[in-house]
Design a protein around this motif. Structure first.
Motif, PDB file in Angstrom:
ATOM      1  N   MET A  62      45.815  39.315  30.225  1.00 18.94           N
ATOM      2  CA  MET A  62      45.907  39.151  31.685  1.00 18.94           C
ATOM      3  C   MET A  62      46.862  40.179  32.286  1.00 18.94           C
ATOM      4  SD  MET A  62      45.000  37.801  34.429  1.00 18.94           S
ATOM      5  CE  MET A  62      45.408  37.052  36.012  1.00 18.94           C
ATOM      6  N   TRP A  65      45.175  43.487  32.508  1.00 14.55           N
ATOM      7  CA  TRP A  65      44.239  43.548  33.653  1.00 14.55           C
ATOM      8  C   TRP A  65      45.000  43.722  34.955  1.00 14.55           C
ATOM      9  CZ3 TRP A  65      43.714  40.433  37.992  1.00 14.55           C
ATOM     10  CH2 TRP A  65      42.635  40.778  38.822  1.00 14.55           C
ATOM     11  N   ILE A  66      46.070  42.963  35.127  1.00 10.85           N
ATOM     12  CA  ILE A  66      46.863  43.095  36.362  1.00 10.85           C
ATOM     13  C   ILE A  66      47.313  44.550  36.533  1.00 10.85           C
ATOM     14  CG2 ILE A  66      49.077  42.478  37.457  1.00 10.85           C
ATOM     15  CD1 ILE A  66      48.721  39.662  36.213  1.00 10.85           C
ATOM     16  N   GLY A  67      47.674  45.163  35.422  1.00  6.93           N
ATOM     17  CA  GLY A  67      48.126  46.549  35.482  1.00  6.93           C
ATOM     18  C   GLY A  67      47.019  47.576  35.502  1.00  6.93           C
ATOM     19  N   GLY A  68      45.769  47.118  35.450  1.00 10.01           N
ATOM     20  CA  GLY A  68      44.647  48.035  35.597  1.00 10.01           C
ATOM     21  C   GLY A  68      44.102  48.621  34.313  1.00 10.01           C
ATOM     22  N   ASP A  93      42.938  28.940  35.977  1.00 14.04           N
ATOM     23  CA  ASP A  93      43.745  28.810  37.200  1.00 14.04           C
ATOM     24  C   ASP A  93      44.100  30.166  37.810  1.00 14.04           C
ATOM     25  OD1 ASP A  93      43.557  26.151  36.755  1.00 14.04           O
ATOM     26  OD2 ASP A  93      45.696  25.772  36.476  1.00 14.04           O
ATOM     27  N   LEU A  94      44.349  31.158  36.976  1.00 12.37           N
ATOM     28  CA  LEU A  94      44.667  32.492  37.512  1.00 12.37           C
ATOM     29  C   LEU A  94      43.425  33.388  37.582  1.00 12.37           C
ATOM     30  CD1 LEU A  94      48.135  33.381  35.893  1.00 12.37           C
ATOM     31  CD2 LEU A  94      47.643  32.187  38.037  1.00 12.37           C
ATOM     32  N   LYS A  95      42.274  32.795  37.299  1.00 13.02           N
ATOM     33  CA  LYS A  95      40.992  33.523  37.388  1.00 13.02           C
ATOM     34  C   LYS A  95      41.065  34.864  36.642  1.00 13.02           C
ATOM     35  CE  LYS A  95      39.929  31.494  41.918  1.00 13.02           C
ATOM     36  NZ  LYS A  95      39.124  30.383  41.405  1.00 13.02           N
TER      37      LYS A  95
ATOM     38  N   ALA B 176      50.847  31.446  42.220  1.00 17.64           N
ATOM     39  CA  ALA B 176      50.824  32.381  41.093  1.00 17.64           C
ATOM     40  C   ALA B 176      49.527  33.186  41.090  1.00 17.64           C
ATOM     41  CB  ALA B 176      50.980  31.618  39.778  1.00 17.64           C
ATOM     42  N   LEU B 177      48.426  32.554  41.492  1.00 17.23           N
ATOM     43  CA  LEU B 177      47.139  33.259  41.551  1.00 17.23           C
ATOM     44  C   LEU B 177      47.199  34.399  42.570  1.00 17.23           C
ATOM     45  CD1 LEU B 177      44.091  33.695  41.114  1.00 17.23           C
ATOM     46  CD2 LEU B 177      43.680  31.814  42.713  1.00 17.23           C
ATOM     47  N   THR B 180      49.070  37.405  41.348  1.00 19.23           N
ATOM     48  CA  THR B 180      48.392  38.300  40.397  1.00 19.23           C
ATOM     49  C   THR B 180      47.536  39.322  41.140  1.00 19.23           C
ATOM     50  OG1 THR B 180      46.451  36.854  40.109  1.00 19.23           O
ATOM     51  CG2 THR B 180      48.294  36.537  38.585  1.00 19.23           C
ATOM     52  N   ARG B 181      46.888  38.875  42.225  1.00 16.92           N
ATOM     53  CA  ARG B 181      46.030  39.794  42.989  1.00 16.92           C
ATOM     54  C   ARG B 181      46.868  40.785  43.795  1.00 16.92           C
ATOM     55  NH1 ARG B 181      43.587  36.879  39.318  1.00 16.92           N
ATOM     56  NH2 ARG B 181      41.321  37.011  39.506  1.00 16.92           N
ATOM     57  N   HIS B 184      48.168  43.275  41.278  1.00 19.22           N
ATOM     58  CA  HIS B 184      47.030  44.089  40.805  1.00 19.22           C
ATOM     59  C   HIS B 184      46.678  45.151  41.848  1.00 19.22           C
ATOM     60  CE1 HIS B 184      43.305  45.005  38.684  1.00 19.22           C
ATOM     61  NE2 HIS B 184      42.601  44.739  39.759  1.00 19.22           N
TER      62      HIS B 184
END
Lengths: 170, 190
Positions: A62, A65-68, A93-95, B176-177, B180-181, B184
């Motif tokens: 995860m 992914w957040i960092g690309g 929950d964090l998709k 928290a969701l 993350t976006r 990102h």
């Protein structure tokens, strides 16, 4: 899918991972996919991060992914059971677009996974169904074409997707 | 001697700059109050995951520095993560552990081996480049800027007291969701 399930050459799977654009593999070593892990150790365009637990693997994937960074997880079915809370908390929950390659170690390749006697193999698909995680069974070279669409589906749907590797990789 | 969680967090916040910060458990609320940012991530609902979530970000973004604000009970839940982090060897990674010796959220039950455990020694043994322990906030304030700039992975133990500080913080509830976006997008432009 035609039984018995057949081994897929490691090089074929590596080619698929490259087609997906994967740059990181996050792994808890899987006996079922050990020839692919050995091959990955010899390449320099995909980095393997070895984790101690599948919980960690979910989080590292995860974070990547957040960092690309394009990432795939490689774990075993036992690890799938071990990381259920992290799959829920991060994956659902964090998709998290977690693309997971899961080895079905010990599978009777003459039977579908749900028909296996051993609970480790038999319950893998029902567990994923319970969590609402999409999955497909890759039971031989003819099924390899499912891998890239599964990877793209994880990214598109922002959800975990599991590819079950039905026979030991060659 | 021990410091308060708030004192320690203010010292970190003063020097965070553009660092990505991953917090967890009792640190989440005060950290978001002290240092609101589009570069905050929270580990909520998957205890023990803060450091490996941050490891992934650090590996994907080697040009950005990542700070973890972890708890002792949390780390014990995923203790192998210190070997995973040391093995991956991210130079841009600083792991700060708030050690109060208890599971504060669930009623302050003592962690295992609360009186004897030495987290800095564990981190050093796992392969972190450096590990420090502070029980005095004055000394931590003097050294935190330099530590945050060190090549990592670096581990810092902060001995904090067991005072319940939660009533002091009025941070809005954290999604928290959404974080993350936001992070990102900030890191990838997508």
């Amino acid at each position: 899918m035609t039984l018995p399930a057949q081994s897929i050459p490691a090089q074929t799977l590596l080619d698929e991972l490259r087609r997906c654009g994967v740059k990181f593999i996050v792994s808890v070593p899987d006996t079922h996919q050990k020839s692919l892990l050995a091959l990955l150790d010899t390449v320099n365009d995909i980095r393997v991060i070895t984790c101690c637990t599948e919980d960690e693997a979910v989080c590292v994937a995860m974070g990547l992914w957040i960092g690309g960074a394009p990432v795939a997880m490689m774990i075993q079915h036992a690890g799938l059971y071990a990381c259920v809370n992290h799959l829920r908390g991060v994956g659902l929950d964090l998709k998290a677009p977690l693309f997971m390659m899961v080895g079905l170690l010990g599978r009777d390749v003459n039977k579908m996974p749900r028909e296996n006697i051993g609970s480790m193999v038999r319950l893998a698909e029902p567990l994923l169904d319970t969590l609402g995680i999409k999955h497909c069974l890759v039971d031989g070279p003819a099924d390899v074409q499912q891998i890239e669409p599964a990877y793209r589906e994880a990214l598109r749907s922002e959800a975990p997707v599991a590819v079950l590797i039905g026979a030991p990789t060659a | 001697m021990a410091m308060s969680r708030g004192e320690a967090l203010r010292a970190v916040a003063q020097h965070r700059g553009e660092r990505i910060v991953v917090s967890t458990m009792q640190v989440v609320r005060p950290w978001h109050s002290i240092s609101p940012s589009d570069l905050n991530l929270s580990c909520v609902g998957f205890m023990g995951g803060a450091s490996t979530l941050g490891l992934g970000v650090a590996l994907a973004q080697p040009g950005r520095r990542v700070v973890i604000l972890d708890g002792d009970g949390s780390l014990l839940m995923q203790l192998g993560s210190i070997a995973t982090i040391a093995g991956a060897a991210p130079a841009n990674f600083c792991h700060i552990l708030f050690q109060n010796g208890v599971y504060e959220t669930s009623g302050s039950q003592p962690i295992a081996s609360a009186d004897a455990i030495d987290f800095a020694q564990m981190a050093k043994g796992a392969g972190y480049k450096a590990a420090y322990t502070f029980d005095d906030v004055g000394r931590f304030r003097e050294e935190v800027a330099g530590i945050l700039d060190e090549d990592g992975p670096v581990f810092v133990v902060l001995k904090i007291d067991q005072r319940d500080e939660m009533a002091e913080w009025n941070a809005p509830s954290v999604s928290a969701l959404a974080e993350t976006r936001t992070v990102h997008r900030a890191l990838t432009g997508v």
